[in-house]
Design a protein around this motif. Structure first.
Motif, PDB file in Angstrom:
ATOM      1  N   CYS A  99      39.657  25.333  27.870  1.00 27.58           N
ATOM      2  CA  CYS A  99      40.821  25.389  28.762  1.00 27.58           C
ATOM      3  C   CYS A  99      40.721  26.661  29.586  1.00 27.58           C
ATOM      4  N   GLU A 100      39.972  26.579  30.679  1.00 24.93           N
ATOM      5  CA  GLU A 100      39.815  27.760  31.559  1.00 24.93           C
ATOM      6  C   GLU A 100      41.080  27.863  32.407  1.00 24.93           C
ATOM      7  N   GLY A 101      41.766  28.999  32.277  1.00 23.95           N
ATOM      8  CA  GLY A 101      43.047  29.174  32.964  1.00 23.95           C
ATOM      9  C   GLY A 101      44.172  28.636  32.083  1.00 23.95           C
ATOM     10  N   PHE A 130      32.992  40.996  27.481  1.00 28.01           N
ATOM     11  CA  PHE A 130      33.235  42.136  28.361  1.00 28.01           C
ATOM     12  C   PHE A 130      33.834  41.640  29.668  1.00 28.01           C
ATOM     13  N   TYR A 131      34.180  42.576  30.506  1.00 27.29           N
ATOM     14  CA  TYR A 131      34.570  42.214  31.873  1.00 27.29           C
ATOM     15  C   TYR A 131      33.339  42.213  32.761  1.00 27.29           C
ATOM     16  N   MET A 132      33.421  41.465  33.837  1.00 20.77           N
ATOM     17  CA  MET A 132      32.280  41.365  34.753  1.00 20.77           C
ATOM     18  C   MET A 132      32.776  41.380  36.190  1.00 20.77           C
ATOM     19  N   ASN A 133      32.150  42.231  36.981  1.00 22.49           N
ATOM     20  CA  ASN A 133      32.424  42.202  38.410  1.00 22.49           C
ATOM     21  C   ASN A 133      31.611  41.050  39.002  1.00 22.49           C
ATOM     22  N   LYS A 134      32.236  40.240  39.845  1.00 19.16           N
ATOM     23  CA  LYS A 134      31.567  39.013  40.314  1.00 19.16           C
ATOM     24  C   LYS A 134      31.592  38.928  41.833  1.00 19.16           C
ATOM     25  N   LEU A 135      30.530  38.347  42.344  1.00 19.80           N
ATOM     26  CA  LEU A 135      30.507  38.013  43.771  1.00 19.80           C
ATOM     27  C   LEU A 135      29.932  36.617  43.903  1.00 19.80           C
ATOM     28  N   LYS A 175      44.836  38.341  41.076  1.00 21.31           N
ATOM     29  CA  LYS A 175      45.915  39.323  41.261  1.00 21.31           C
ATOM     30  C   LYS A 175      45.987  40.217  40.018  1.00 21.31           C
ATOM     31  N   ARG A 176      45.389  41.371  40.130  1.00 21.45           N
ATOM     32  CA  ARG A 176      45.388  42.360  39.046  1.00 21.45           C
ATOM     33  C   ARG A 176      45.471  43.746  39.677  1.00 21.45           C
ATOM     34  N   ASP A 177      46.043  44.692  38.912  1.00 24.36           N
ATOM     35  CA  ASP A 177      46.128  46.073  39.426  1.00 24.36           C
ATOM     36  C   ASP A 177      44.751  46.603  39.818  1.00 24.36           C
ATOM     37  N   ARG A 178      43.742  46.210  39.039  1.00 25.57           N
ATOM     38  CA  ARG A 178      42.398  46.749  39.295  1.00 25.57           C
ATOM     39  C   ARG A 178      41.838  46.342  40.660  1.00 25.57           C
ATOM     40  N   HIS A 179      42.465  45.343  41.273  1.00 26.56           N
ATOM     41  CA  HIS A 179      41.954  44.845  42.548  1.00 26.56           C
ATOM     42  C   HIS A 179      42.742  45.338  43.764  1.00 26.56           C
ATOM     43  N   THR A 197      46.350  33.896  40.125  1.00 25.61           N
ATOM     44  CA  THR A 197      46.787  34.613  38.927  1.00 25.61           C
ATOM     45  C   THR A 197      45.751  34.505  37.818  1.00 25.61           C
ATOM     46  N   ASP A 198      44.993  33.417  37.800  1.00 22.57           N
ATOM     47  CA  ASP A 198      43.971  33.163  36.785  1.00 22.57           C
ATOM     48  C   ASP A 198      42.956  32.167  37.337  1.00 22.57           C
ATOM     49  N   GLY A 199      41.881  31.975  36.576  1.00 20.90           N
ATOM     50  CA  GLY A 199      40.963  30.872  36.882  1.00 20.90           C
ATOM     51  C   GLY A 199      39.906  31.179  37.929  1.00 20.90           C
ATOM     52  N   ASP A 200      39.076  32.207  37.658  1.00 22.63           N
ATOM     53  CA  ASP A 200      38.070  32.523  38.674  1.00 22.63           C
ATOM     54  C   ASP A 200      36.833  31.629  38.609  1.00 22.63           C
ATOM     55  N   VAL A 201      36.693  30.804  37.583  1.00 26.88           N
ATOM     56  CA  VAL A 201      35.540  29.886  37.534  1.00 26.88           C
ATOM     57  C   VAL A 201      35.667  28.853  38.655  1.00 26.88           C
ATOM     58  N   GLY A 221      36.469  39.642  36.448  1.00 29.88           N
ATOM     59  CA  GLY A 221      37.034  38.672  35.501  1.00 29.88           C
ATOM     60  C   GLY A 221      36.253  38.789  34.197  1.00 29.88           C
ATOM     61  N   ALA A 222      36.292  37.747  33.402  1.00 22.53           N
ATOM     62  CA  ALA A 222      35.612  37.800  32.110  1.00 22.53           C
ATOM     63  C   ALA A 222      34.134  37.447  32.261  1.00 22.53           C
ATOM     64  N   ALA A 223      33.294  38.146  31.466  1.00 20.68           N
ATOM     65  CA  ALA A 223      31.847  37.930  31.563  1.00 20.68           C
ATOM     66  C   ALA A 223      31.391  36.551  31.064  1.00 20.68           C
ATOM     67  N   PRO A 224      31.897  36.073  29.922  1.00 21.47           N
ATOM     68  CA  PRO A 224      31.404  34.764  29.452  1.00 21.47           C
ATOM     69  C   PRO A 224      31.606  33.660  30.491  1.00 21.47           C
ATOM     70  N   GLU A 225      32.769  33.662  31.130  1.00 23.08           N
ATOM     71  CA  GLU A 225      33.022  32.643  32.166  1.00 23.08           C
ATOM     72  C   GLU A 225      32.133  32.864  33.382  1.00 23.08           C
ATOM     73  N   GLY A 226      31.669  34.120  33.548  1.00 22.31           N
ATOM     74  CA  GLY A 226      30.735  34.408  34.635  1.00 22.31           C
ATOM     75  C   GLY A 226      29.447  33.612  34.465  1.00 22.31           C
TER      76      GLY A 226
HETATM   77  C1  VTB Z   1      41.424  35.666  32.941  1.00 21.41           C
HETATM   78  C2  VTB Z   1      41.202  34.261  33.525  1.00 21.41           C
HETATM   79  C3  VTB Z   1      39.937  34.138  34.319  1.00 21.41           C
HETATM   80  O1  VTB Z   1      39.065  36.051  33.327  1.00 21.41           O
HETATM   81  O2  VTB Z   1      42.173  36.398  33.777  1.00 21.41           O
HETATM   82  C4  VTB Z   1      40.168  36.424  32.550  1.00 21.41           C
HETATM   83  O3  VTB Z   1      42.241  33.799  34.252  1.00 21.41           O
HETATM   84  C5  VTB Z   1      40.224  37.910  32.317  1.00 21.41           C
HETATM   85  O4  VTB Z   1      41.065  38.706  33.067  1.00 21.41           O
HETATM   86  O5  VTB Z   1      39.736  32.862  34.795  1.00 21.41           O
HETATM   87  P1  VTB Z   1      42.344  39.463  32.448  1.00 21.41           P
HETATM   88  O6  VTB Z   1      41.999  39.959  31.075  1.00 21.41           O
HETATM   89  O7  VTB Z   1      42.674  40.558  33.380  1.00 21.41           O
HETATM   90  O8  VTB Z   1      43.456  38.426  32.391  1.00 21.41           O
HETATM   91  C6  VTB Z   1      38.852  34.661  33.450  1.00 21.41           C
HETATM   92  O9  VTB Z   1      38.932  34.051  32.219  1.00 21.41           O
HETATM   93  C7  VTB Z   1      37.465  34.215  33.762  1.00 21.41           C
HETATM   94  O10 VTB Z   1      36.653  35.099  34.291  1.00 21.41           O
END
Ligand code: VTB
Length: 346
Positions: A99-101, A130-135, A175-179, A197-201, A221-226
């Motif tokens: 369930c992405e998002g 981890f977190y991942m910067n994505k382009l 939409k995050r403070d970091r951006h 708000t969510d769902g960068d995949v 966003g999140a690295a695994p989803e990257g």
């Molecule tokens: C989520 C989610 C994204 O990254 O925000 C997450 O909505 C991580 O960011 O689709 P935060 O911890 O700031 O919420 C994703 O899961 C995927 O990269």
């Protein structure tokens, strides 16, 4: 791989999406996620394959199902040789996000989906939590834009590659403070920002298709989803780069409030990632010879319709992308549970 798994993986994402969609709009993201995980795992375990989860719900001790390292599929059983053919006995790696998002689903917002990527063993980067910067950008800009360049420079390049002015470009940013700075820069450069708000995949993959009115995804966003996004973009010939972020000051999230950059770099080292600043191309994140990607809309989004229920059944829309047959298939499915009063055509 596509011949043996193509249809089955559609059903895997469909089942997860249907389960999750029952919890759409109920404000309970944990249950929306949990039922998707259960449905995905159940359907996966009916497939003649020897799969291992490399990206999933977390480490074994924190996730009871679809944890990293879990073996899935009928051919993981000890006596598998008796009823699985040699093709089915080949080991495959699977990255899932049932369930992405989750927030999008829980609050009835567009863009949530059940998603997975498959490759042969070792074909998907085992991304740390981890977190991942994505382009992400369309195929025409592949290898021309670069995550090491500023957003302003990349927008200029994108405008040339796509033959449109910068103010005709739309960039998706979470939409995050970091951006805050990034959003300001994109706007000052003249492009338009679509905040999600969510769902960068979904946003990343939308860059792979013309006509979505999404020309780039930028931000953290999140690295695994990257890795899952990269798998799709590799098959589509789109641009995707990812760079792990270890500095909590950059990520600006509560989850990392008690961590230091040094600790994070040390964690990466333990996972054999010695260059914490490495830029990963999508061909490195999804390096396998064969890569399959499948997604099914939970709520409607840019690429797919969400699940629609009707008396006695439901209707789903999925997307399956294959590096093997070089296809991106949109699949519409009607699922019949019991004698329906009618079958919904649209
Ligand atoms: C989520 C989610 C994204 O990254 O925000 C997450 O909505 C991580 O960011 O689709 P935060 O911890 O700031 O919420 C994703 O899961 C995927 O990269």
């Amino acid at each position: 791989m596509e011949a043996t798994l193509g249809l089955e993986i559609i059903e895997v994402v469909e089942q997860a999406a249907i389960a999750s969609a029952r919890w759409m709009g109920k404000g309970d993201k944990n249950t929306a996620d949990q039922v998707a995980v259960e449905a995905m795992r159940k359907r996966m375990n009916q497939i003649h394959m020897r799969g291992r989860i490399v990206i999933g719900e977390g480490e074994r001790d924190e996730a009871p199902m679809l944890y990293i390292g879990e073996e899935v599929g009928i051919c993981t059983r000890e006596d598998a040789k008796d009823y699985c053919n040699p093709d089915e006995l080949l080991e495959i790696d699977i990255a899932v996000d049932p369930c992405e998002g989750t927030n999008l689903c829980a609050y009835g917002q567009p863009g949530s989906m059940a998603v997975l990527a498959i490759s042969e063993k070792g074909g998907l980067f085992n991304a740390p939590d981890f977190y991942m910067n994505k382009l992400a950008a369309p195929p025409a800009a592949k290898g021309k834009v670069d995550i090491r360049k500023s957003a302003t420079e990349n927008l200029k390049i994108l405008s040339e590659c796509l033959d449109r002015s910068i103010d005709e470009l739309v960039v998706v940013v979470m939409k995050r403070d970091r951006h805050d700075e990034l959003i300001k820069e994109i706007r000052e450069a003249g492009a338009r920002v679509r905040l999600i708000t969510d769902g960068d995949v979904s946003a990343a993959i939308s860059c792979g298709f013309a006509g979505t009115n999404i020309h780039a995804l930028m931000g953290i966003g999140a690295a695994p989803e990257g890795v899952i996004s990269a798998a799709a973009m590799r098959c589509l010939g789109g641009h995707f780069q990812g760079q792990l972020v270890s500095d909590p000051a950059v990520v600006k999230t509560k989850e990392w409030a008690n961590k230091t950059k040094e600790e994070n770099v040390a964690r990466l080292k333990e996972m054999n990632i010695t260059d914490p600043d490495k830029v990963y191309e999508c061909e490195e994140l999804a390096s396998g010879q064969t890569v399959l990607f499948a997604a099914c809309g939970i709520t409607s989004g840019t690429l797919m319709e969400g699940v629609r229920f009707f008396h006695g059944g439901s209707r789903t829309q999925s997307l399956v992308i294959s590096s093997q047959s070089k296809t991106a298939r949109f699949v519409d499915t009607i699922h019949l549970n019991e004698a329906p009063k009618y079958i919904q055509l649209k």
